[in-house]
Design an enzyme around this catalytic site. Structure first.
Site, PDB file in Angstrom:
ATOM      1  N   VAL A 197       0.829  -1.201   0.000  1.00 35.17           N
ATOM      2  CA  VAL A 197       0.000   0.000   0.000  1.00 35.17           C
ATOM      3  C   VAL A 197       0.870   1.261   0.000  1.00 35.17           C
ATOM      4  CG1 VAL A 197      -0.366   0.093   2.513  1.00 35.17           C
ATOM      5  CG2 VAL A 197      -2.134   0.926   0.998  1.00 35.17           C
ATOM      6  N   ASP A 198       2.017   1.192   0.638  1.00 35.05           N
ATOM      7  CA  ASP A 198       2.968   2.309   0.677  1.00 35.05           C
ATOM      8  C   ASP A 198       3.420   2.664  -0.747  1.00 35.05           C
ATOM      9  OD1 ASP A 198       4.725   4.154   1.770  1.00 35.05           O
ATOM     10  OD2 ASP A 198       6.153   2.675   2.532  1.00 35.05           O
ATOM     11  N   TYR A 252       4.315  -7.364   6.566  1.00 36.83           N
ATOM     12  CA  TYR A 252       4.628  -7.505   7.993  1.00 36.83           C
ATOM     13  C   TYR A 252       3.988  -8.728   8.634  1.00 36.83           C
ATOM     14  CZ  TYR A 252       7.203  -3.074   8.167  1.00 36.83           C
ATOM     15  OH  TYR A 252       8.139  -2.077   7.984  1.00 36.83           O
ATOM     16  N   SER A 257      -0.189  -3.909   8.573  1.00 37.66           N
ATOM     17  CA  SER A 257       0.669  -5.040   9.002  1.00 37.66           C
ATOM     18  C   SER A 257       0.249  -6.405   8.465  1.00 37.66           C
ATOM     19  CB  SER A 257       0.784  -5.138  10.537  1.00 37.66           C
ATOM     20  OG  SER A 257       1.626  -4.147  11.061  1.00 37.66           O
ATOM     21  N   THR A 258      -0.783  -6.463   7.618  1.00 36.26           N
ATOM     22  CA  THR A 258      -1.255  -7.785   7.171  1.00 36.26           C
ATOM     23  C   THR A 258      -0.632  -8.245   5.852  1.00 36.26           C
ATOM     24  OG1 THR A 258      -3.165  -6.949   5.935  1.00 36.26           O
ATOM     25  CG2 THR A 258      -3.496  -7.387   8.288  1.00 36.26           C
TER      26      THR A 258
HETATM   27  N1  AR6 Z   1      -5.187  -0.389  -1.222  1.00 37.92           N
HETATM   28  C1  AR6 Z   1      -5.590  -1.028  -0.106  1.00 37.92           C
HETATM   29  N2  AR6 Z   1      -4.903  -2.046   0.459  1.00 37.92           N
HETATM   30  C2  AR6 Z   1      -3.756  -2.430  -0.164  1.00 37.92           C
HETATM   31  C3  AR6 Z   1      -3.268  -1.807  -1.331  1.00 37.92           C
HETATM   32  C4  AR6 Z   1      -4.034  -0.744  -1.858  1.00 37.92           C
HETATM   33  N3  AR6 Z   1      -3.659  -0.079  -2.971  1.00 37.92           N
HETATM   34  N4  AR6 Z   1      -2.113  -2.436  -1.689  1.00 37.92           N
HETATM   35  C5  AR6 Z   1      -1.896  -3.404  -0.790  1.00 37.92           C
HETATM   36  N5  AR6 Z   1      -2.894  -3.412   0.128  1.00 37.92           N
HETATM   37  P1  AR6 Z   1       1.420  -3.985   3.118  1.00 37.92           P
HETATM   38  P2  AR6 Z   1       2.356  -3.977   5.925  1.00 37.92           P
HETATM   39  C6  AR6 Z   1      -3.095  -4.279   1.303  1.00 37.92           C
HETATM   40  O1  AR6 Z   1       2.426  -5.035   2.762  1.00 37.92           O
HETATM   41  O2  AR6 Z   1       2.023  -5.415   6.069  1.00 37.92           O
HETATM   42  C7  AR6 Z   1       5.675  -1.856   2.624  1.00 37.92           C
HETATM   43  O3  AR6 Z   1       6.718  -2.193   1.775  1.00 37.92           O
HETATM   44  C8  AR6 Z   1      -2.366  -5.609   1.340  1.00 37.92           C
HETATM   45  O4  AR6 Z   1      -3.076  -6.581   0.580  1.00 37.92           O
HETATM   46  O5  AR6 Z   1       1.200  -2.860   2.190  1.00 37.92           O
HETATM   47  O6  AR6 Z   1       1.964  -3.033   7.001  1.00 37.92           O
HETATM   48  C9  AR6 Z   1       6.041  -0.747   3.613  1.00 37.92           C
HETATM   49  O7  AR6 Z   1       6.984   0.145   3.087  1.00 37.92           O
HETATM   50  C10 AR6 Z   1      -2.409  -5.917   2.844  1.00 37.92           C
HETATM   51  O8  AR6 Z   1      -3.650  -6.490   3.189  1.00 37.92           O
HETATM   52  O9  AR6 Z   1       1.762  -3.328   4.556  1.00 37.92           O
HETATM   53  C11 AR6 Z   1       6.608  -1.534   4.757  1.00 37.92           C
HETATM   54  O10 AR6 Z   1       7.981  -1.861   4.554  1.00 37.92           O
HETATM   55  C12 AR6 Z   1      -2.338  -4.540   3.486  1.00 37.92           C
HETATM   56  O11 AR6 Z   1      -2.589  -3.603   2.428  1.00 37.92           O
HETATM   57  C13 AR6 Z   1       5.809  -2.799   4.763  1.00 37.92           C
HETATM   58  O12 AR6 Z   1       5.350  -2.984   3.430  1.00 37.92           O
HETATM   59  C14 AR6 Z   1      -1.017  -4.206   4.127  1.00 37.92           C
HETATM   60  O13 AR6 Z   1       0.051  -4.756   3.361  1.00 37.92           O
HETATM   61  C15 AR6 Z   1       4.581  -2.683   5.649  1.00 37.92           C
HETATM   62  O14 AR6 Z   1       3.930  -3.920   5.699  1.00 37.92           O
END
Ligand code: AR6
Length: 174
Positions: A32-33, A125, A121-122
């Protein structure tokens, strides 16, 4: 407070503030980042760099939150927070709850009335989404705030189902 579940992409949400599941560097990443920085454009990263050069020289600690512009996104602000990496050995639930509490506190400071959260975090992380959903919903419900509309924007049906189960029909699904 009106809590809704949305199946979709957080970068498309028309809200005052959307929450980014960032990392401590604040300099971007995947998931998402990556999507937020890609669609929001370079203004967001420029503000993140300024935060790193100032108040957050050591990075943004896990469980805390800070706002920047939303750049080209259809929102006014991005609130960056850093979720805990999932651990089998240690209970990090309080840090995951803190991400939500702190994001709402920052939203209140900004005067935001509508806030969209991803499932923090799902992804990278590693949190089991069922547990993360219970913590996220519990934290948002129990935090006193002026925010009127909170949406959880879930990217896939599994995350959506987990959030729907965690709120057991007590919130609106869209
Ligand atoms: N809209 C909504 N949800 C999303 C999107 C989107 N466009 N893209 C992904 N997700 P994650 P974390 C969901 O990995 O676990 C990054 O590299 C995804 O399916 O984005 O907190 C950061 O820089 C999942 O359910 O975040 C950190 O290094 C959720 O968003 C690290 O990942 C979170 O997945 C953070 O890990």
């Amino acid at each position: 407070m009106d809590i809704r579940l949305v199946l979709g992409d957080i970068t498309e949400q028309r809200v005052d503030a959307l929450v980014n599941a960032a990392n401590s560097s604040l300099l971007g990443g995947g998931g998402v980042d990556g999507a937020i920085h890609r669609r929001g454009g370079p203004e967001i990263l420029a503000e993140c760099r300024a935060l790193r050069a100032g108040r957050y020289g050591g990075g943004l600690p896990v469980g805390q939150a800070v706002a920047t512009t939303a750049g080209r996104l259809p929102a006014r602000w991005v609130i960056h927070t850093v979720g805990p990496v999932y651990s089998l050995r240690e209970d990090r639930s309080a840090l995951l709850a803190s991400c939500h509490v702190e994001a709402l506190r920052v939203a209140d400071e900004l005067g935001a009335r509508s806030v969209a959260f991803p499932a923090i975090s799902t992804g990278a992380y590693g949190w089991p989404v069922e547990a993360a959903a219970r913590i996220a919903l519990g934290a948002v419900r129990n935090t006193p705030t002026n925010v009127e509309y909170v949406s959880f924007v879930l990217f896939d049906t599994r995350a959506y189902a987990a959030f729907a189960e965690a709120c057991q029909g007590t919130v609106k699904e869209a």
